[in-house]
Scaffold this active site. Structure first.
Site, mmCIF file in Angstrom:
data_model
loop_
_atom_site.group_PDB
_atom_site.id
_atom_site.type_symbol
_atom_site.label_atom_id
_atom_site.label_comp_id
_atom_site.label_asym_id
_atom_site.label_seq_id
_atom_site.Cartn_x
_atom_site.Cartn_y
_atom_site.Cartn_z
ATOM 1 C CD1 TRP A 102 -1.928 -2.469 1.804
ATOM 2 C CD2 TRP A 102 -3.331 -1.509 -0.366
ATOM 3 N NE1 TRP A 102 -3.588 -3.437 1.500
ATOM 4 C CE2 TRP A 102 -3.045 -2.366 0.331
ATOM 5 C CE3 TRP A 102 -3.325 -0.669 -1.102
ATOM 6 C CZ2 TRP A 102 -4.941 -2.972 -0.748
ATOM 7 C CZ3 TRP A 102 -4.261 -1.028 -1.614
ATOM 8 C CH2 TRP A 102 -4.848 -2.200 -1.684
ATOM 9 C CG ASP A 152 -3.017 4.041 4.390
ATOM 10 O OD1 ASP A 152 -3.708 3.438 4.869
ATOM 11 O OD2 ASP A 152 -2.828 2.812 2.810
ATOM 12 C CE LYS A 195 -8.616 -2.793 3.989
ATOM 13 N NZ LYS A 195 -7.330 -2.336 3.302
HETATM 14 C C1 PLP Z 1 -7.022 -1.941 2.202
HETATM 15 C C2 PLP Z 1 -6.298 -0.448 2.186
HETATM 16 C C3 PLP Z 1 -6.286 0.213 1.445
HETATM 17 C C4 PLP Z 1 -6.476 0.057 -0.190
HETATM 18 O O1 PLP Z 1 -8.047 0.258 -0.047
HETATM 19 P P1 PLP Z 1 -9.031 1.357 -1.112
HETATM 20 O O2 PLP Z 1 -10.087 1.473 0.169
HETATM 21 O O3 PLP Z 1 -9.452 -0.357 -1.753
HETATM 22 O O4 PLP Z 1 -8.866 1.819 -1.616
HETATM 23 C C5 PLP Z 1 -4.795 1.487 2.032
HETATM 24 N N1 PLP Z 1 -4.332 1.140 2.528
HETATM 25 C C6 PLP Z 1 -4.060 -0.097 3.669
HETATM 26 C C7 PLP Z 1 -3.067 0.189 4.806
HETATM 27 C C8 PLP Z 1 -5.003 -1.187 3.670
HETATM 28 O O5 PLP Z 1 -5.636 -1.388 4.295
#
Ligand code: PLP
Length: 362
Positions: free
Chosen positions: A103, A173, A197
């Site tokens: 990511w 993030d 998540k």
């Molecule tokens: C799942 C995830 C993403 C992507 O998320 P989307 O909503 O599908 O764009 C980005 N960063 C992390 C750390 C993730 O776990």
């Protein structure tokens, strides 16, 4: 077809608190006497206005968000932020990225389109199984920000200490560790995460951004929809938001408050993860793939090291009601995501199943 709910260890979209789902079901046809579902209501209505305001208020309370930060409920998931961050923040067209997994790498690749995105550190040499030492990084003089992915969903690592950014803005993030423990928001310029998540249904990202970073001074040709100021000025209602998702997130915030807030969640998450890690450390069949000091409380990858046995484990565990334990295709093996909404009993039952599997197959 099973009529019972399973223990869902998916990395995302992921398990939600059963209580919250039941409440939403009860309110499905008629939300609090409005005569309609939240899915059917105008985002400009009084009823919805209360839903979004209360969601923000509860989130601010949970995370103790300072007044000089805006909370934005946006679409495009976490991935859209990979572009939005450089488009809005890269005034000098320089940023430093710490690559601790896929990511972070995707975010870095996107930033490379807009300016000079340096790799300040990386753990790719060992399949991202650790967090690099970030106490004295070669941070660029003119970096507009330093970027991290705080919990690495695929690899199961988590920063236990934030990097020393040498005074530069920290952007993080936190998709897969959002609301799993208390954080000091004031240490970040932007803290953001996709909600599917650890918070709600898919399709939304929550961005917590320091007010001075919300400006009109963005890269040329940045679309209105990708400009933070557009959404901040309109209180996340510039266009039609993901109303139902905001409503569900709001319910999860209330659930978290009822559970005792983030300090209580941290304690619970530590207990829960320990059950699994302790077993991985003592097992002669299964082992964790991450260095112990950087282990995530949310995503726990593990392997047997034998393809046939792993296949068998994934199949038999699914039949026994443990869903989505297959690891990410780049790591192989298994991964148990044990987010806030995974009950303690789910992890206890999984470990019991693993012990039985070990004794039957060794
Ligand atoms: C799942 C995830 C993403 C992507 O998320 P989307 O909503 O599908 O764009 C980005 N960063 C992390 C750390 C993730 O776990």
């Amino acid at each position: 077809m099973s009529t019972e709910r399973v223990y869902n260890f998916s990395a995302g979209p992921a398990v939600l608190p059963e209580e919250v789902l039941k409440e939403a079901a009860e309110e499905m046809l008629n939300y609090q006497g409005s005569g309609m579902s939240v899915m059917e209501m105008s985002h400009r209505s009084k009823v919805f206005d209360q839903i979004i305001k209360e969601a923000e208020k509860d989130l601010r309370e949970l995370m103790n968000i300072p007044d000089n930060y805006k909370v934005l409920f946006l679409q495009g998931g976490a991935s859209q932020q990979f572009a939005m961050i450089p488009m809005n923040l890269m005034k000098n067209k320089v940023a430093d990225y710490i690559i601790t997994g896929q990511w972070a790498k995707k975010a870095w690749k996107e930033a490379c389109k807009f300016g000079k995105a340096n790799v300040a550190a990386s753990s790719e040499d060992k399949t991202f199984s650790y967090i690099p030492d970030c106490s004295d990084l070669p941070i660029s003089e003119d970096a507009d920000y330093v970027y991290i992915c705080e919990n690495n969903t695929i690899y199961g690592t988590k920063y236990k200490k934030l990097p020393d950014t040498k005074g530069k803005i920290l952007v993080a993030d936190v998709s897969s560790c959002f609301l799993s423990e208390p954080v000091d928001v004031s240490k970040y310029g932007i803290i953001y995460g996709g909600v599917q998540k650890n918070i709600g249904p898919a399709g939304m990202v929550i961005v917590i951004i320091r007010e001075d970073l919300i400006t009109e001074d963005v890269l040329p040709q940045t679309p209105a929809m990708l400009t933070y100021k557009t959404h901040a000025d309109a209180d996340s209602l510039y266009n039609t938001p993901n109303c139902y998702c905001i409503y569900m997130c709001g319910k999860v915030f209330k659930w978290l408050k009822k559970m005792g807030g983030l300090a209580a969640m941290k304690e619970r998450n530590e207990k829960k993860a320990k059950i699994l890690y302790d077993y991985l450390d003592e097992s002669k069949m299964f082992r964790g793939t991450v260095v112990p000091e950087d282990r995530s409380l949310m995503n726990v990858p593990f392997v047997i090291g034998d393809d046939e046995l792993e296949k068998k484990f994934i199949q038999e565990s699914a039949e026994a009601g443990f869903a989505n334990l297959k690891g990410h295709r780049t790591v192989g093996g298994m991964r148990a995501s044990i987010y806030n909404a995974m009950p303690m009993e789910g992890v206890e039952a999984l470990v019991k199943f693993m012990k039985e599997f070990e004794s039957k197959n060794s």
